[in-house]
Design a protein around this motif. Structure first.
Motif, PDB file in Angstrom:
ATOM      1  N   PRO A 144       0.843  -1.212   0.000  1.00  0.00           N
ATOM      2  CA  PRO A 144       0.000   0.000   0.000  1.00  0.00           C
ATOM      3  C   PRO A 144       0.873   1.255   0.000  1.00  0.00           C
ATOM      4  CG  PRO A 144       0.069  -0.972   2.190  1.00  0.00           C
ATOM      5  CD  PRO A 144       0.792  -1.930   1.290  1.00  0.00           C
ATOM      6  N   ILE A 145       0.450   2.233  -0.794  1.00  0.00           N
ATOM      7  CA  ILE A 145       1.191   3.505  -0.858  1.00  0.00           C
ATOM      8  C   ILE A 145       0.192   4.644  -0.696  1.00  0.00           C
ATOM      9  CG2 ILE A 145       3.006   2.578  -2.362  1.00  0.00           C
ATOM     10  CD1 ILE A 145       1.650   4.011  -4.695  1.00  0.00           C
ATOM     11  N   GLN A 146       0.703   5.793  -0.301  1.00  0.00           N
ATOM     12  CA  GLN A 146      -0.117   6.994  -0.134  1.00  0.00           C
ATOM     13  C   GLN A 146       0.476   8.099  -1.004  1.00  0.00           C
ATOM     14  OE1 GLN A 146      -0.450   8.345   3.875  1.00  0.00           O
ATOM     15  NE2 GLN A 146      -1.966   9.915   3.403  1.00  0.00           N
ATOM     16  N   ILE A 147      -0.299   8.529  -2.023  1.00  0.00           N
ATOM     17  CA  ILE A 147       0.181   9.549  -2.962  1.00  0.00           C
ATOM     18  C   ILE A 147       0.045  10.928  -2.342  1.00  0.00           C
ATOM     19  CG2 ILE A 147      -0.158  10.566  -5.246  1.00  0.00           C
ATOM     20  CD1 ILE A 147      -1.207   7.905  -6.206  1.00  0.00           C
ATOM     21  N   ARG A 148       1.103  11.647  -2.302  1.00  0.00           N
ATOM     22  CA  ARG A 148       1.099  12.996  -1.739  1.00  0.00           C
ATOM     23  C   ARG A 148       0.493  13.991  -2.725  1.00  0.00           C
ATOM     24  NH1 ARG A 148       7.285  13.786  -0.677  1.00  0.00           N
ATOM     25  NH2 ARG A 148       7.219  13.108  -2.849  1.00  0.00           N
ATOM     26  N   GLU A 149       0.094  15.158  -2.225  1.00  0.00           N
ATOM     27  CA  GLU A 149      -0.439  16.200  -3.103  1.00  0.00           C
ATOM     28  C   GLU A 149       0.675  16.873  -3.907  1.00  0.00           C
ATOM     29  OE1 GLU A 149      -2.707  18.973  -0.903  1.00  0.00           O
ATOM     30  OE2 GLU A 149      -4.317  17.562  -0.392  1.00  0.00           O
ATOM     31  N   ASP A 150       1.823  17.070  -3.296  1.00  0.00           N
ATOM     32  CA  ASP A 150       2.944  17.738  -3.970  1.00  0.00           C
ATOM     33  C   ASP A 150       3.927  16.677  -4.467  1.00  0.00           C
ATOM     34  OD1 ASP A 150       4.652  19.599  -4.960  1.00  0.00           O
ATOM     35  OD2 ASP A 150       5.428  20.269  -3.033  1.00  0.00           O
ATOM     36  N   LEU A 195      13.194  19.079 -10.004  1.00  0.00           N
ATOM     37  CA  LEU A 195      13.133  20.478 -10.419  1.00  0.00           C
ATOM     38  C   LEU A 195      11.772  21.125 -10.182  1.00  0.00           C
ATOM     39  CD1 LEU A 195      15.066  20.313 -13.820  1.00  0.00           C
ATOM     40  CD2 LEU A 195      15.949  20.926 -11.570  1.00  0.00           C
ATOM     41  N   PHE A 196      10.685  20.330 -10.178  1.00  0.00           N
ATOM     42  CA  PHE A 196       9.346  20.913 -10.081  1.00  0.00           C
ATOM     43  C   PHE A 196       8.508  20.170  -9.048  1.00  0.00           C
ATOM     44  CE2 PHE A 196      10.779  21.312 -14.509  1.00  0.00           C
ATOM     45  CZ  PHE A 196      10.773  22.686 -14.665  1.00  0.00           C
ATOM     46  N   GLY A 197       7.486  20.890  -8.554  1.00  0.00           N
ATOM     47  CA  GLY A 197       6.464  20.287  -7.730  1.00  0.00           C
ATOM     48  C   GLY A 197       5.166  20.240  -8.522  1.00  0.00           C
ATOM     49  N   ALA A 198       4.403  19.116  -8.443  1.00  0.00           N
ATOM     50  CA  ALA A 198       3.213  18.958  -9.282  1.00  0.00           C
ATOM     51  C   ALA A 198       2.129  18.200  -8.539  1.00  0.00           C
ATOM     52  CB  ALA A 198       3.590  18.237 -10.574  1.00  0.00           C
ATOM     53  N   ASP A 199       0.897  18.274  -9.079  1.00  0.00           N
ATOM     54  CA  ASP A 199      -0.259  17.502  -8.588  1.00  0.00           C
ATOM     55  C   ASP A 199      -0.662  16.510  -9.666  1.00  0.00           C
ATOM     56  OD1 ASP A 199      -0.269  18.920  -6.262  1.00  0.00           O
ATOM     57  OD2 ASP A 199      -1.859  20.312  -6.885  1.00  0.00           O
ATOM     58  N   ILE A 256      -0.082  15.197 -14.944  1.00  0.00           N
ATOM     59  CA  ILE A 256       0.370  15.981 -13.802  1.00  0.00           C
ATOM     60  C   ILE A 256       0.279  17.462 -14.160  1.00  0.00           C
ATOM     61  CG2 ILE A 256       1.893  14.210 -12.861  1.00  0.00           C
ATOM     62  CD1 ILE A 256       4.247  15.664 -14.160  1.00  0.00           C
ATOM     63  N   THR A 257       0.059  18.284 -13.147  1.00  0.00           N
ATOM     64  CA  THR A 257       0.014  19.738 -13.296  1.00  0.00           C
ATOM     65  C   THR A 257       1.170  20.352 -12.526  1.00  0.00           C
ATOM     66  OG1 THR A 257      -2.392  19.698 -13.471  1.00  0.00           O
ATOM     67  CG2 THR A 257      -1.371  21.815 -12.963  1.00  0.00           C
ATOM     68  N   ILE A 258       2.040  21.080 -13.228  1.00  0.00           N
ATOM     69  CA  ILE A 258       3.188  21.721 -12.580  1.00  0.00           C
ATOM     70  C   ILE A 258       2.689  22.863 -11.720  1.00  0.00           C
ATOM     71  CG2 ILE A 258       5.378  22.926 -12.947  1.00  0.00           C
ATOM     72  CD1 ILE A 258       5.419  20.004 -13.800  1.00  0.00           C
TER      73      ILE A 258
END
Length: 324
Positions: free
Chosen positions: A285-291, A301-305, A315-317
């Motif tokens: 089991p994994i938990q996907i983070r928002e960032d 280099l980037f943070g995305a959703d 994904i949205t940068i």
């Protein structure tokens, strides 16, 4: 220390001996008053510029750089060679010039003077035909003015030539060109008086179909006088000469390099014991983070959703974490 003063007889004898020695020196050297000429300050003394070494170096660089200006229009890289600078009066230059030409005058702010770019109308016609896909070798028909299309081509060419001329002058001194004016006849060009001396730098342009053409860059002598010492010097380049066309191709090639882009969903942890016991079908089991972290070539280099577009995960940068 003796405080004795010279008598009047001693002073007269000293002055007389100095006059005799001066006359003897003039007699031995053979110099008389007739051989001495008055010097007029502000006159056109060409010896101040020496052999134009720095100007010749600038012209050679301009000839190399200018190829990139004509290549997009002619679709071939022309051969441009610089001739030795010539010194004439403006009247003498005008006598051998045709009545109809492209004349672009610019002010050189740093030297408080001006310069003029002269292009033959036959070459303008060849460039215009080539620019719009026509026959480069089409003969020029004599007329008294340029068309609106040719005027636009002249503007493109002279702007490009001004840029490469600034690059050619960069090692000697940085210049700025302003107040561009265009004329088609030397009689109407507000440049210099006819009796003033000008330095003409000519460039031969050769291309397979357009034939031979000549471009002149004309400087008034008074414009270059303030930097006469620099023009006599053996100019050393502090900037590596480069080929603008090669640099542009290299830049385009570098910008087209494909880099792997990965989105890091999570970082689960597992014990070594469980890692050794993993078999096919095991679920973690994994938990996907928002960032989410977006990695380019392994560097974050980037943070995305994470989201979905048209039924496809995407994904949205959201923010930039570091510079490329």
């Amino acid at each position: 220390m003796s405080s004795k003063k010279l008598t009047q007889d001693e002073i007269d004898a000293l002055i007389s001996s100095i006059d005799k020695q001066g006359s003897a020196l003039i007699g031995k050297s053979g110099v008389s008053e007739k051989d001495v000429k008055d010097f007029s300050f502000g006159s056109d003394d060409l010896s101040l510029l020496g052999d134009y070494y720095a100007l010749r170096v600038i012209n050679e660089r301009f000839a190399r750089f200018a190829r990139s200006v004509f290549q997009p229009m002619l679709r071939v890289q022309p051969r441009i060679s610089a001739q030795l600078p010539s010194v004439v009066t403006f009247d003498e230059y005008s006598e051998n010039a045709p009545p109809f030409m492209s004349l672009t005058t610019s002010r050189i702010d740093e030297l408080r003077g001006s310069k003029m770019i002269v292009i033959q109308p036959e070459f303008i016609s060849a460039l215009t035909n080539a620019y719009y896909g026509g026959d480069v070798g089409l003969k020029h028909s004599p007329r008294s003015e340029f068309t609106s299309t040719e005027s636009r081509v002249i503007e493109i060419i002279t702007d490009g030539l001004n840029q490469v001329l600034l690059a050619a002058w960069q090692d000697l001194m940085p210049l700025t060109f302003s107040e561009n004016t265009r004329e088609e006849n030397l009689q109407f060009a507000s440049f210099v008086d006819g009796s003033e001396t000008v330095i003409v730098c000519s460039f031969d342009v050769q291309s397979p179909k357009a034939g031979e053409a000549t471009i002149d860059i004309v400087y008034p002598l008074q414009t270059l006088k303030p930097i006469a010492a620099q023009l006599r010097s053996r100019m050393q380049s502090e900037v590596i000469d480069d080929d603008l066309t090669w640099r542009e191709r290299l830049e385009r090639a570098v910008l087209q390099i494909a880099l792997p882009m990965n989105a890091q969903l999570c970082k689960p942890k597992v014990s070594l014991r469980k890692l050794l016991e993993i078999e096919a079908g095991d679920v973690f089991p994994i938990q996907i983070r928002e960032d989410l972290g977006v990695l380019i070539q392994g560097q974050r280099l980037f943070g995305a959703d994470i989201g979905e577009v048209g039924g496809i995960s995407a994904i949205t940068i959201k923010r930039k974490l570091s510079e490329l």
